[in-house]
Design a protein around this motif. Structure first.
Motif, mmCIF file in Angstrom:
data_model
loop_
_atom_site.group_PDB
_atom_site.id
_atom_site.type_symbol
_atom_site.label_atom_id
_atom_site.label_comp_id
_atom_site.label_asym_id
_atom_site.label_seq_id
_atom_site.Cartn_x
_atom_site.Cartn_y
_atom_site.Cartn_z
ATOM 1 N N LEU A 72 0.828 -1.200 0.000
ATOM 2 C CA LEU A 72 0.000 0.000 0.000
ATOM 3 C C LEU A 72 0.867 1.256 0.000
ATOM 4 O O LEU A 72 0.553 2.241 -0.683
ATOM 5 C CB LEU A 72 -0.931 -0.005 1.209
ATOM 6 C CG LEU A 72 -1.939 1.147 1.294
ATOM 7 C CD1 LEU A 72 -2.874 1.140 0.094
ATOM 8 C CD2 LEU A 72 -2.732 1.047 2.588
ATOM 9 N N GLU A 73 1.966 1.218 0.735
ATOM 10 C CA GLU A 73 2.883 2.359 0.757
ATOM 11 C C GLU A 73 3.439 2.645 -0.632
ATOM 12 O O GLU A 73 3.729 3.805 -0.974
ATOM 13 C CB GLU A 73 4.035 2.094 1.728
ATOM 14 C CG GLU A 73 3.630 2.069 3.197
ATOM 15 C CD GLU A 73 4.776 1.684 4.100
ATOM 16 O OE1 GLU A 73 5.871 1.344 3.567
ATOM 17 O OE2 GLU A 73 4.607 1.718 5.335
ATOM 18 N N ARG A 80 -1.749 7.782 -6.972
ATOM 19 C CA ARG A 80 -2.261 9.010 -6.371
ATOM 20 C C ARG A 80 -3.522 8.728 -5.562
ATOM 21 O O ARG A 80 -4.535 9.416 -5.669
ATOM 22 C CB ARG A 80 -2.519 10.064 -7.443
ATOM 23 C CG ARG A 80 -1.271 10.458 -8.209
ATOM 24 C CD ARG A 80 -1.569 11.487 -9.282
ATOM 25 N NE ARG A 80 -0.355 11.850 -10.005
ATOM 26 C CZ ARG A 80 -0.325 12.694 -11.039
ATOM 27 N NH1 ARG A 80 -1.459 13.268 -11.451
ATOM 28 N NH2 ARG A 80 0.806 12.965 -11.661
ATOM 29 N N MET A 81 -3.440 7.696 -4.738
ATOM 30 C CA MET A 81 -4.572 7.271 -3.928
ATOM 31 C C MET A 81 -4.531 7.909 -2.550
ATOM 32 O O MET A 81 -3.469 8.029 -1.949
ATOM 33 C CB MET A 81 -4.571 5.742 -3.759
ATOM 34 C CG MET A 81 -5.008 4.958 -4.962
ATOM 35 S SD MET A 81 -4.862 3.183 -4.625
ATOM 36 C CE MET A 81 -5.744 3.043 -3.064
ATOM 37 N N THR A 82 -5.691 8.262 -2.055
ATOM 38 C CA THR A 82 -5.859 8.685 -0.665
ATOM 39 C C THR A 82 -7.172 8.105 -0.161
ATOM 40 O O THR A 82 -8.060 7.774 -0.954
ATOM 41 C CB THR A 82 -5.909 10.223 -0.533
ATOM 42 O OG1 THR A 82 -6.968 10.732 -1.352
ATOM 43 C CG2 THR A 82 -4.581 10.847 -0.951
ATOM 44 N N ARG A 97 -12.073 3.060 -1.694
ATOM 45 C CA ARG A 97 -12.537 2.600 -0.388
ATOM 46 C C ARG A 97 -12.429 1.076 -0.284
ATOM 47 O O ARG A 97 -12.000 0.535 0.747
ATOM 48 C CB ARG A 97 -13.975 3.067 -0.162
ATOM 49 C CG ARG A 97 -14.435 2.980 1.287
ATOM 50 C CD ARG A 97 -15.788 3.641 1.464
ATOM 51 N NE ARG A 97 -15.700 5.097 1.406
ATOM 52 C CZ ARG A 97 -16.310 5.857 0.499
ATOM 53 N NH1 ARG A 97 -17.072 5.316 -0.436
ATOM 54 N NH2 ARG A 97 -16.174 7.175 0.537
ATOM 55 N N ALA A 98 -12.799 0.379 -1.359
ATOM 56 C CA ALA A 98 -12.692 -1.080 -1.369
ATOM 57 C C ALA A 98 -11.241 -1.525 -1.320
ATOM 58 O O ALA A 98 -10.898 -2.514 -0.658
ATOM 59 C CB ALA A 98 -13.383 -1.641 -2.614
ATOM 60 N N THR A 99 -10.364 -0.793 -2.014
ATOM 61 C CA THR A 99 -8.938 -1.131 -2.001
ATOM 62 C C THR A 99 -8.350 -0.975 -0.609
ATOM 63 O O THR A 99 -7.599 -1.835 -0.122
ATOM 64 C CB THR A 99 -8.172 -0.254 -2.998
ATOM 65 O OG1 THR A 99 -8.661 -0.513 -4.323
ATOM 66 C CG2 THR A 99 -6.674 -0.543 -2.956
ATOM 67 N N TYR A 100 -8.690 0.103 0.065
ATOM 68 C CA TYR A 100 -8.185 0.310 1.428
ATOM 69 C C TYR A 100 -8.741 -0.747 2.381
ATOM 70 O O TYR A 100 -8.019 -1.239 3.259
ATOM 71 C CB TYR A 100 -8.531 1.717 1.922
ATOM 72 C CG TYR A 100 -7.576 2.772 1.440
ATOM 73 C CD1 TYR A 100 -6.291 2.864 1.954
ATOM 74 C CD2 TYR A 100 -7.946 3.678 0.447
ATOM 75 C CE1 TYR A 100 -5.395 3.837 1.515
ATOM 76 C CE2 TYR A 100 -7.063 4.654 -0.003
ATOM 77 C CZ TYR A 100 -5.795 4.723 0.532
ATOM 78 O OH TYR A 100 -4.909 5.679 0.086
ATOM 79 N N GLU A 101 -10.001 -1.095 2.206
ATOM 80 C CA GLU A 101 -10.577 -2.118 3.074
ATOM 81 C C GLU A 101 -9.853 -3.445 2.894
ATOM 82 O O GLU A 101 -9.570 -4.152 3.873
ATOM 83 C CB GLU A 101 -12.065 -2.298 2.781
ATOM 84 C CG GLU A 101 -12.718 -3.376 3.651
ATOM 85 C CD GLU A 101 -14.214 -3.506 3.423
ATOM 86 O OE1 GLU A 101 -14.728 -4.640 3.487
ATOM 87 O OE2 GLU A 101 -14.867 -2.466 3.199
#
Length: 222
Positions: A72-73, A80-82, A97-101
């Motif tokens: 993820l880092e 350019r994800m936040t 949101r799904a990727t972060y989850e």
């Protein structure tokens, strides 16, 4: 949850990447069917020099979670994800949101590490032709059985040495890919892809194959 399907065209055209999963574990019999499908894939000279490692123990899941955090880092600045604001309901926000989850819950899932033996005569790209079809078979089988799956980059970036050491992968084997698998929270749906007319060419690099694919409409399954 998406219903299982035995229609090949339906499976291929609805096998979206799934990043959100329920807490229900994948039973061994269902997982074994996906792994069996992987072994039906072609490989160079039919050598089948692959090995699929199921990562399920708490210890290995903890390593997967660390590998996911490192990945993820790397991908945040690349794409350019936040983390989206709670009230942002745009398509990009929903996707992010799904990727972060997925990354946040990385240690909660069963996953499979796909490995391929190296040969000094062949590049890693060439060797990919002997392992990537197995991964695709696994993904399609998962969709056909109603499972969700996501091909991740967690065995790349800083996660590769972590997984290699934890699993004990020899140096002469490459980590070709890593797939999270589980029961989807939500449904599969039609994939979004560029039209055929944008990607199919006839005889020449810049000669669009309109005679074959028409104006870009997808051919009807037969």
């Amino acid at each position: 949850m998406t219903e299982p399907s035995t229609d090949l065209w339906d499976v291929m055209s609805t096998a979206r990447t799934i990043r959100r999963f329920t807490d229900e574990p994948v039973d061994d019999a269902t997982l074994a069917r996906c792994l069996q499908a992987a072994t039906w894939a072609p490989s160079g000279a039919n050598a089948q020099q692959w090995r699929f490692v199921v990562l399920r123990s708490p210890e290995l899941r903890a390593v997967v979670a660390t590998a996911a955090a490192r990945a993820l880092e790397a991908i945040e600045p690349a794409y350019r994800m936040t983390r989206p604001a709670p009230d942002d309901d745009s398509r990009r926000a929903r996707s992010n949101r799904a990727t972060y989850e997925l990354h946040d819950r990385a240690g909660a899932f069963t996953s499979v590490l796909f490995t391929q033996q190296r040969f000094h005569q062949a590049s890693e790209l060439l060797l990919g032709g002997s392992i990537f079809p197995a991964m695709q078979n696994f993904l399609l089988a998962a969709r056909g059985l109603g499972l969700g799956a996501c091909l991740t980059s967690w065995a790349s970036y800083g996660g590769e040495p972590l997984l290699r050491e934890a699993v004990g992968v020899p140096d002469d084997w490459m980590l070709a890919g890593h797939v999270v698998v589980g029961w989807p929270r939500g449904k599969h749906g039609p994939v979004r892809r560029r039209p055929l007319s944008d990607v199919v060419f006839l005889d020449r690099w810049d000669e669009r194959a309109i005679a074959i694919v028409g104006d870009g409409a997808e051919p009807a399954p037969t």
